[in-house]
Write a protein that holds these residues in place. Structure first.
Motif, PDB file in Angstrom:
ATOM      1  N   PRO A 491      19.534  51.162  55.220  1.00 27.04           N
ATOM      2  CA  PRO A 491      18.937  52.258  55.991  1.00 27.04           C
ATOM      3  C   PRO A 491      17.576  51.884  56.570  1.00 27.04           C
ATOM      4  CG  PRO A 491      18.841  52.710  53.634  1.00 27.04           C
ATOM      5  CD  PRO A 491      19.719  51.520  53.806  1.00 27.04           C
ATOM      6  N   GLN A 492      16.818  51.024  55.874  1.00 31.15           N
ATOM      7  CA  GLN A 492      15.501  50.643  56.383  1.00 31.15           C
ATOM      8  C   GLN A 492      15.608  49.922  57.723  1.00 31.15           C
ATOM      9  OE1 GLN A 492      16.643  50.065  53.379  1.00 31.15           O
ATOM     10  NE2 GLN A 492      15.184  50.717  51.804  1.00 31.15           N
ATOM     11  N   ILE A 493      16.654  49.092  57.862  1.00 32.66           N
ATOM     12  CA  ILE A 493      16.871  48.382  59.131  1.00 32.66           C
ATOM     13  C   ILE A 493      17.491  49.319  60.161  1.00 32.66           C
ATOM     14  CG2 ILE A 493      18.196  46.528  60.234  1.00 32.66           C
ATOM     15  CD1 ILE A 493      17.799  44.870  57.725  1.00 32.66           C
ATOM     16  N   ALA A 494      18.469  50.123  59.733  1.00 35.15           N
ATOM     17  CA  ALA A 494      19.151  51.032  60.654  1.00 35.15           C
ATOM     18  C   ALA A 494      18.173  51.993  61.316  1.00 35.15           C
ATOM     19  CB  ALA A 494      20.231  51.799  59.906  1.00 35.15           C
ATOM     20  N   ILE A 528      22.025  57.847  58.094  1.00 34.86           N
ATOM     21  CA  ILE A 528      21.051  57.129  57.265  1.00 34.86           C
ATOM     22  C   ILE A 528      20.938  57.775  55.892  1.00 34.86           C
ATOM     23  CG2 ILE A 528      18.608  56.528  57.056  1.00 34.86           C
ATOM     24  CD1 ILE A 528      18.603  56.097  60.102  1.00 34.86           C
ATOM     25  N   ALA A 529      21.045  59.101  55.833  1.00 32.98           N
ATOM     26  CA  ALA A 529      21.032  59.790  54.540  1.00 32.98           C
ATOM     27  C   ALA A 529      22.212  59.355  53.682  1.00 32.98           C
ATOM     28  CB  ALA A 529      21.056  61.305  54.758  1.00 32.98           C
ATOM     29  N   GLN A 530      23.379  59.191  54.305  1.00 28.16           N
ATOM     30  CA  GLN A 530      24.555  58.706  53.565  1.00 28.16           C
ATOM     31  C   GLN A 530      24.340  57.263  53.110  1.00 28.16           C
ATOM     32  OE1 GLN A 530      27.764  59.375  56.389  1.00 28.16           O
ATOM     33  NE2 GLN A 530      28.414  61.226  55.302  1.00 28.16           N
ATOM     34  N   MET A 531      23.712  56.461  53.926  1.00 27.59           N
ATOM     35  CA  MET A 531      23.420  55.085  53.530  1.00 27.59           C
ATOM     36  C   MET A 531      22.451  55.053  52.353  1.00 27.59           C
ATOM     37  SD  MET A 531      22.998  53.398  57.342  1.00 27.59           S
ATOM     38  CE  MET A 531      22.805  51.711  56.810  1.00 27.59           C
ATOM     39  N   SER A 540      16.815  65.512  49.472  1.00 22.14           N
ATOM     40  CA  SER A 540      15.845  64.418  49.396  1.00 22.14           C
ATOM     41  C   SER A 540      16.285  63.240  50.246  1.00 22.14           C
ATOM     42  CB  SER A 540      15.642  63.978  47.946  1.00 22.14           C
ATOM     43  OG  SER A 540      16.866  63.472  47.411  1.00 22.14           O
ATOM     44  N   ALA A 541      17.611  62.975  50.288  1.00 17.14           N
ATOM     45  CA  ALA A 541      18.130  61.888  51.128  1.00 17.14           C
ATOM     46  C   ALA A 541      17.893  62.191  52.599  1.00 17.14           C
ATOM     47  CB  ALA A 541      19.615  61.663  50.863  1.00 17.14           C
ATOM     48  N   MET A 542      18.118  63.487  52.968  1.00 21.03           N
ATOM     49  CA  MET A 542      17.882  63.883  54.363  1.00 21.03           C
ATOM     50  C   MET A 542      16.409  63.715  54.720  1.00 21.03           C
ATOM     51  SD  MET A 542      20.701  64.850  55.981  1.00 21.03           S
ATOM     52  CE  MET A 542      20.231  66.053  57.226  1.00 21.03           C
ATOM     53  N   GLN A 547      12.113  60.593  57.346  1.00 19.04           N
ATOM     54  CA  GLN A 547      10.879  59.839  57.183  1.00 19.04           C
ATOM     55  C   GLN A 547      11.034  58.422  57.724  1.00 19.04           C
ATOM     56  OE1 GLN A 547       9.621  59.431  53.128  1.00 19.04           O
ATOM     57  NE2 GLN A 547       7.580  58.663  53.688  1.00 19.04           N
ATOM     58  N   LEU A 548      12.174  57.793  57.425  1.00 21.67           N
ATOM     59  CA  LEU A 548      12.422  56.442  57.916  1.00 21.67           C
ATOM     60  C   LEU A 548      12.483  56.419  59.452  1.00 21.67           C
ATOM     61  CD1 LEU A 548      15.135  55.089  55.433  1.00 21.67           C
ATOM     62  CD2 LEU A 548      12.779  54.272  55.670  1.00 21.67           C
ATOM     63  N   LEU A 549      13.142  57.415  60.007  1.00 22.46           N
ATOM     64  CA  LEU A 549      13.291  57.460  61.462  1.00 22.46           C
ATOM     65  C   LEU A 549      11.968  57.737  62.164  1.00 22.46           C
ATOM     66  CD1 LEU A 549      16.701  59.344  61.743  1.00 22.46           C
ATOM     67  CD2 LEU A 549      16.224  57.047  62.585  1.00 22.46           C
TER      68      LEU A 549
END
Length: 550
Positions: A491-494, A528-531, A540-542, A547-549
């Motif tokens: 997810p960090q790369i995606a 990304i949340a699923q990843m 929390s995943a959402m 946050q990553l995006l």
């Protein structure tokens, strides 16, 4: 830059048409969703051998078509070399027919797989964790070093002169190899030419010579026949001339009686005049007759010599003998000037060698000067990718011979750990380490040269956390200068992509299909949340995904 990809009737894909943009493109999907199918189809466009077993419906043809924007790739000369029509919007198409036969086209021009491979290497580079063999090849290592050293112009000049040098070397070898054979033929050619020079062939009139021979050889019978002819014409009271004069006298008596008699008398008079001329000519010819045995022998010998030459050289006329003489003289001249030719070639080779030495020295100097900078760049990047102890040792040694890369032997050594000995990349780095090294090298290269689009196929396998974040950052930085694709599970790369596609499977009427969809903003957050957390998406995943995006 890859702008679109169309796939029809390939593996689990019925029909797929997708558009791509510049920057960093992310492709994600569950294991087995069909990412390898997508790569397989793209590989066919790049020149991979076709496999009819990959055709979904064997009663229809399979089509894979990729469009590229190549305006900035400087490929006009390559298209010309491959005999292809150049277009800044180039379309490559592969077709696999139901019969199993495959066809390839570039801008609708049929082409070979070899040409397709030669072209595609300039368009897109597919790189996976298992495709790091380039790194351990001298040519690729020189390519990296020369890109940083700005050796492009020097290398182009060196290559051109090296091609001339090698061609001249080959020519010299052929000259020396043929020298012994030419010397063996020289004496024989000289002998043949001397024979042909015994006669002035250029001014020789064979018909006139044969006429002279016949006259001299038959002088007695000619004299006899001329004398007999004179006697028949001039014998007193019985010769043709006296008899004709009597006819003339008879006709003269009746010529006034009519036009016909007058004309007949005139004709007889004309004949009498002509016969007088003939008698005079016979007399002249008879007086000119002489027996010349020595001249007859000279002409006979000359004719015999010509006939012997015609027979010896298997020709039918003097013109062909002259042509043979010219060819022999040319061979003799070539043999006599061969040593000069060899000396001139050797002198030219020596001059080229000195020029090559100088260019190779310049290339080597620039390489040596850039090595510390390249080493530092690679080690700094690898340190951020979880390899803080990675060290490179890049050495150049002068060779005696000329190679395609100059006169340097390149030693590209590596160690990943403190206290370990330097070794070749193949022996010193693991698969995961090689992937990170390749990423750093591609990143450095992108700063110095125009690279084709690159597709990283899960090179982040076995990487997580902050390292994956830095790998993504490197890809993002590279995408500012070139088109970058990343097939990833991280997810960090995606999250760093400019655009995001998802590969997934659907089942319709008990048939499985692979599809590719471009995700919008909300769909990216969910993906990304699923990843991050799996199929059961938590708040929390959402939140982490957003946050990553951001």
């Amino acid at each position: 830059m890859l702008t679109s990809l169309y796939i029809k009737n390939y593996a689990l894909i019925d029909e797929l048409n997708v558009q791509f943009n510049s920057g960093l493109t992310i492709i994600t999907g569950e294991t087995g969703a069909g990412k390898s199918i997508l790569l397989g189809g793209l590989s066919l466009v790049l020149g991979k051998r076709a496999d009819v077993s990959q055709v979904k419906n064997t009663s229809e043809k399979c089509i894979i078509e990729a469009s590229f924007d190549i305006a900035n790739y400087h490929l006009k000369s390559l298209f010309a070399d491959l005999d292809l029509d150049y277009d800044v919007q180039t379309i490559i198409r592969r077709e696999i027919l139901p019969s199993g036969k495959s066809r390839a086209f570039v801008n609708d021009t049929p082409t070979t797989l070899e040409s397709l491979v030669a072209l595609s290497t300039h368009l897109i580079d597919i790189h996976s964790q298992h495709q790091t063999q380039q790194l351990i090849q001298d040519d690729y290592q020189f390519k990296v070093l020369d890109a940083l050293a700005d050796n492009k112009q020097n290398l182009e000049l060196y290559t051109a002169k090296l091609n001339s040098y090698r061609a001249l070397q080959k020519s010299l070898e052929q000259l020396k190899a043929s020298k012994s054979d030419m010397i063996k033929e020289y004496d024989y050619n000289l002998f043949l030419t001397k024979e042909l020079n015994e006669i002035d062939l250029e001014s020789l009139n064979i018909e006139e010579l044969e006429t002279q021979y016949e006259q001299l050889n038959n002088v007695e019978i000619i004299g006899e026949k001329l004398g007999n002819s004179k006697m028949i014409l001039s014998l007193e009271n019985q010769g043709i001339i006296d008899q004709l004069n009597l006819v003339k006298q008879e006709l003269n008596r009746i010529s006034s009686f009519g036009k016909a008699y007058e004309e007949l008398e005139e004709r007889v008079s004309s004949t009498a005049i002509e016969l007088d001329d003939i008698l005079t000519e016979l007399d002249n010819l008879e007086s000119q007759l002489s027996s010349e045995p020595q001249e007859l022998e000279r002409i006979s010998e000359k004719l015999q010599l010509v006939n012997n030459l015609l027979q010896k050289h298997a020709v039918i006329d003097v013109e062909e003998l002259i042509k043979i003489k010219e060819e022999l003289q040319s061979k003799i001249s070539n043999t006599e000037s061969l040593d000069d030719h060899i000396a001139e070639t050797e002198e030219t080779l020596l001059k080229l060698q000195k020029e090559l030495d100088q260019i190779a020295t310049d290339i080597s100097s620039k390489r040596s000067a850039i090595i510390p900078e390249l080493t530092q760049k690679l080690e700094d990047l690898l340190s951020g990718l979880g390899m803080p102890n990675a060290r490179f040792k890049i050495d150049l040694e002068k060779r005696d011979d000329f190679t395609s890369n100059g006169k340097d032997a390149l030693s590209f050594l590596f160690t990943a750990n403190k206290g370990s000995n330097y070794n070749t990349l193949k022996k010193a780095a693991s698969g995961g380490e090689l992937s990170r090294i390749m990423l750093t090298i591609k990143s450095v290269l992108s700063e110095y040269m125009q690279l084709p689009s690159i597709m990283f196929d899960e090179i982040d396998t076995g990487v997580s956390g902050e390292i994956s974040n830095k790998m993504g950052a490197i890809m993002k930085q590279m995408s500012s200068k070139m088109q970058v694709f990343s097939i990833t599970h991280l997810p960090q790369i995606a999250a760093k992509g400019d655009s995001h596609y998802k590969v997934f499977k659907t089942d319709t009427n008990d048939v499985t299909h692979t599809q590719l969809k471009r995700l919008d903003e909300e769909e990216r957050i969910v993906e990304i949340a699923q990843m991050l957390g799996g199929a059961n998406i938590t708040e929390s995943a959402m939140a982490h995904a957003k946050q990553l995006l951001n």
